[in-house]
Scaffold this motif. Structure first.
Motif, PDB file in Angstrom:
ATOM      1  N   THR A   1       0.824  -1.209   0.000  1.00 39.69           N
ATOM      2  CA  THR A   1       0.000   0.000   0.000  1.00 39.69           C
ATOM      3  C   THR A   1       0.856   1.256   0.000  1.00 39.69           C
ATOM      4  O   THR A   1       1.781   1.397   0.809  1.00 39.69           O
TER       5      THR A   1
ATOM      6  N   ASP B   1      -9.649   9.914  -1.437  1.00 35.61           N
ATOM      7  CA  ASP B   1      -8.795   8.960  -0.734  1.00 35.61           C
ATOM      8  C   ASP B   1      -8.880   9.184   0.775  1.00 35.61           C
ATOM      9  O   ASP B   1      -8.762  10.316   1.260  1.00 35.61           O
ATOM     10  N   ALA B   2      -9.054   8.098   1.528  1.00 37.27           N
ATOM     11  CA  ALA B   2      -9.189   8.204   2.979  1.00 37.27           C
ATOM     12  C   ALA B   2      -7.925   8.751   3.626  1.00 37.27           C
ATOM     13  O   ALA B   2      -7.984   9.411   4.673  1.00 37.27           O
ATOM     14  N   GLY B   3      -6.756   8.489   3.033  1.00 34.71           N
ATOM     15  CA  GLY B   3      -5.520   9.032   3.569  1.00 34.71           C
ATOM     16  C   GLY B   3      -5.456  10.540   3.420  1.00 34.71           C
ATOM     17  O   GLY B   3      -5.093  11.264   4.363  1.00 34.71           O
TER      18      GLY B   3
ATOM     19  N   ASP C   1     -12.437   2.953  -3.018  1.00 38.87           N
ATOM     20  CA  ASP C   1     -12.915   4.319  -2.879  1.00 38.87           C
ATOM     21  C   ASP C   1     -13.496   4.787  -4.208  1.00 38.87           C
ATOM     22  O   ASP C   1     -13.560   4.027  -5.179  1.00 38.87           O
TER      23      ASP C   1
ATOM     24  N   GLN D   1      -8.382   1.154  11.804  1.00 38.81           N
ATOM     25  CA  GLN D   1      -8.848  -0.124  11.282  1.00 38.81           C
ATOM     26  C   GLN D   1      -9.768  -0.854  12.255  1.00 38.81           C
ATOM     27  O   GLN D   1     -10.706  -1.536  11.815  1.00 38.81           O
TER      28      GLN D   1
ATOM     29  N   LYS E   1       0.679   5.628   0.000  1.00 43.06           N
ATOM     30  CA  LYS E   1      -0.193   6.762   0.306  1.00 43.06           C
ATOM     31  C   LYS E   1       0.517   8.088   0.007  1.00 43.06           C
ATOM     32  O   LYS E   1       0.667   8.947   0.875  1.00 43.06           O
TER      33      LYS E   1
ATOM     34  N   TYR F   1      -3.134   7.421  10.478  1.00 41.94           N
ATOM     35  CA  TYR F   1      -4.156   6.731   9.681  1.00 41.94           C
ATOM     36  C   TYR F   1      -4.932   5.723  10.509  1.00 41.94           C
ATOM     37  O   TYR F   1      -6.090   5.432  10.224  1.00 41.94           O
TER      38      TYR F   1
ATOM     39  N   TYR G   1       0.889   7.986   7.752  1.00 39.79           N
ATOM     40  CA  TYR G   1       0.494   6.589   7.545  1.00 39.79           C
ATOM     41  C   TYR G   1       1.686   5.688   7.821  1.00 39.79           C
ATOM     42  O   TYR G   1       2.770   5.874   7.266  1.00 39.79           O
TER      43      TYR G   1
ATOM     44  N   GLY H   1      -5.803  -3.376   1.393  1.00 44.18           N
ATOM     45  CA  GLY H   1      -5.284  -2.074   0.986  1.00 44.18           C
ATOM     46  C   GLY H   1      -5.269  -1.927  -0.519  1.00 44.18           C
ATOM     47  O   GLY H   1      -6.240  -2.238  -1.212  1.00 44.18           O
TER      48      GLY H   1
ATOM     49  N   SER I   1      -7.331  -3.199   5.588  1.00 43.92           N
ATOM     50  CA  SER I   1      -8.039  -2.054   5.042  1.00 43.92           C
ATOM     51  C   SER I   1      -8.787  -2.401   3.771  1.00 43.92           C
ATOM     52  O   SER I   1      -8.525  -3.377   3.141  1.00 43.92           O
TER      53      SER I   1
ATOM     54  N   GLY J   1     -10.702   2.806   1.735  1.00 46.25           N
ATOM     55  CA  GLY J   1      -9.248   2.831   1.768  1.00 46.25           C
ATOM     56  C   GLY J   1      -8.714   1.764   0.848  1.00 46.25           C
ATOM     57  O   GLY J   1      -7.642   1.902   0.273  1.00 46.25           O
TER      58      GLY J   1
END
Length: 467
Positions: free
Chosen positions: A67, A369-371, A317, A168, A69, A149, A127, A287, A261, A314
């Protein structure tokens, strides 16, 4: 005749101590002066006068096989440009140092040590799944970790961590709650990592609240390029052992273990009734590799009865839905558990404006994006914390003090009001720093992530019951 005044010289035994005391006093004054000017020499005193810049760090993995970010440090830089173009943080310039965490313990530790070396006031909106590697150096230096995160236990246990979401744990517990309404059997495909080793019990706690059985736990490599074996196992277990597929593979299917995720996908229309009231569901929480898993899943599923699929925001999306066909996407009908309102919600309008005007077309910054969203909220916390100091020096210590003393942070409805006093901590034993257990239930409808409930769903009780 003038009388002579007799002079008595000081005794030798008194002279040396007095001289030493005088010298010691000079040294102490000089040392105190150097500390006052040096700023950052003592852990937790990062910063300086009220006019000094506020320096923080944001880290995330980039260019790795698992993953990535990159939007989080890119969002931090865009936020700094926006703030500085509008007078700074309470009149102070915001400087953001970024670091590539590289998705490994060495990289995370290096980023934390760089934060100490740079004398940053906080690590903000970052993250990492390597909490043990980064939290130790930050704690030694007294540097707060604001708005991580939410992947690691340390983010919900360290006294220097100030989480803005339920991480999470809340996503998986919420996903279990969401799937309990539609699934009689659930298979969970999750990464075979330390960060993934607690997730199935969280999903199971949500399923249990709907009187559903524990999930089948399917471990998978987080950087895999083919997940056919895991897809067959997941389908075999979710379909109750029926179907023409082999159902064999290298992963485990224990019935209670863990995850990480993703987003929740339904292979049928979300409003369709359950077949005979007994449908299986496959949840994937890998992820960035979640879409890779569902590629393998789609090539395998015809050999099994239809099932629903699921994960957490995450991994799936809006950008993924758009990229894979929108309304014709294989994710149409998907259930998605997230932390925040849907990306189309008006409460994100200021963030979208900042991205449009200050990210300069940087395609790493994705408003869905959740990040990226977590970084925005984390910097919202930082801004209000700095403003609460009323012109005093912004240091690691002063930021911790204002947060610990009960600063209430308003995120504009993106989260509930945030506060980190002891009495604000939830009673989830494994996550003592968790203050926000709200999640959102969404579904992909006509190619858009759409809320299935107008209000947040609080999963605090579900987390408390997780064992």
């Amino acid at each position: 005749m003038t009388a002579l005044r007799r002079v008595f010289p000081p005794r030798p035994v008194q002279t040396a101590p007095r001289a030493r005391k005088a010298q010691f006093g000079v040294v102490v004054v000089a040392a105190c002066a150097s500390l006052a000017v040096g700023c950052g020499v003592i852990p937790g005193t990062t910063g300086g006068s009220g006019d000094d810049p506020v320096t923080v760090m944001t880290w995330a993995p980039e260019h790795t096989r698992a993953t990535n970010k990159p939007g989080m440090p890119a969002m931090a830089k865009a936020y700094a440009r926006w703030v500085n173009d509008n007078g700074g943080l309470d009149g102070r310039r915001l400087e953001v140092v970024t670091c590539n965490e590289r998705n490994d313990a060495v990289g995370a530790g290096n980023c934390a040590r760089q934060a100490v070396k740079e004398n940053v006031a906080a690590v903000v909106g970052s993250y990492s799944q390597n909490g043990r590697a980064f939290m130790g150096p930050l704690e030694s230096a007294g540097i707060p970790y604001i708005g991580g995160y939410g992947l690691t236990d340390e983010e919900f246990s360290s006294p220097l961590s100030y989480p803005v979401n339920g991480g999470q744990p809340a996503l998986l517990a919420g996903n279990g709650r969401q799937l309990a309404d539609v699934c009689d059997r659930v298979s969970l495909v999750r990464p075979d990592t330390i960060a993934g080793d607690n997730l199935s019990k969280l999903l199971d706690s949500g399923l249990a609240q709907g009187n559903r059985a524990a999930s089948a736990d399917i471990r998978a490599p987080e950087d895999g390029t083919d997940y056919t074996a895991q897809a067959e196992q997941a389908l075999h277990r979710a379909s109750g052992g029926t179907g023409s597929g082999s159902g064999s593979g290298s992963g485990s299917a224990s019935g209670s273990d863990s995850a990480r995720s993703g987003g929740a996908i339904g292979t049928r229309d979300a409003a369709a009734p359950r077949a005979n009231g007994k449908e299986g569901c496959v949840a994937a929480a890998l992820g960035a590799r979640t879409d890779t898993f569902f590629d393998s899943f789609r090539r395998t599923e015809d050999a099994y009865p239809p099932v629903r699929t699921a994960s957490v925001l995450g991994s799936v999306d809006q950008s993924l839905v758009d990229r894979t066909g929108g309304a014709n996407s294989p994710y149409e009908g998907a259930y998605v558990t997230g932390w925040y309102p849907a990306a189309s919600d008006a409460r994100w309008s200021k963030m979208r404006e900042v991205i449009r005007e200050h990210a300069f077309g940087d395609n790493r910054v994705d408003a869905t994006d959740a990040g990226t969203q977590t970084t925005w909220i984390a910097f919202t916390v930082l801004r209000q914390a700095v403003e609460s100091l009323n012109g005093d020096a912004v240091t690691a210590r002063s930021l911790r003090r204002t947060l610990d003393r009960g600063l209430r942070v308003d995120t504009g409805g993106l989260t509930p009001m945030l506060r980190w006093r002891f009495e604000d901590m939830l009673a989830a034993g494994d996550y003592p720093r968790l203050v926000n257990a709200d999640v959102t239930f969404q579904v992909v409808r006509d190619g858009r992530l759409t809320p299935t409930r107008k209000q947040f769903v609080n999963v605090a009780k579900t987390l408390e019951s997780a064992r």
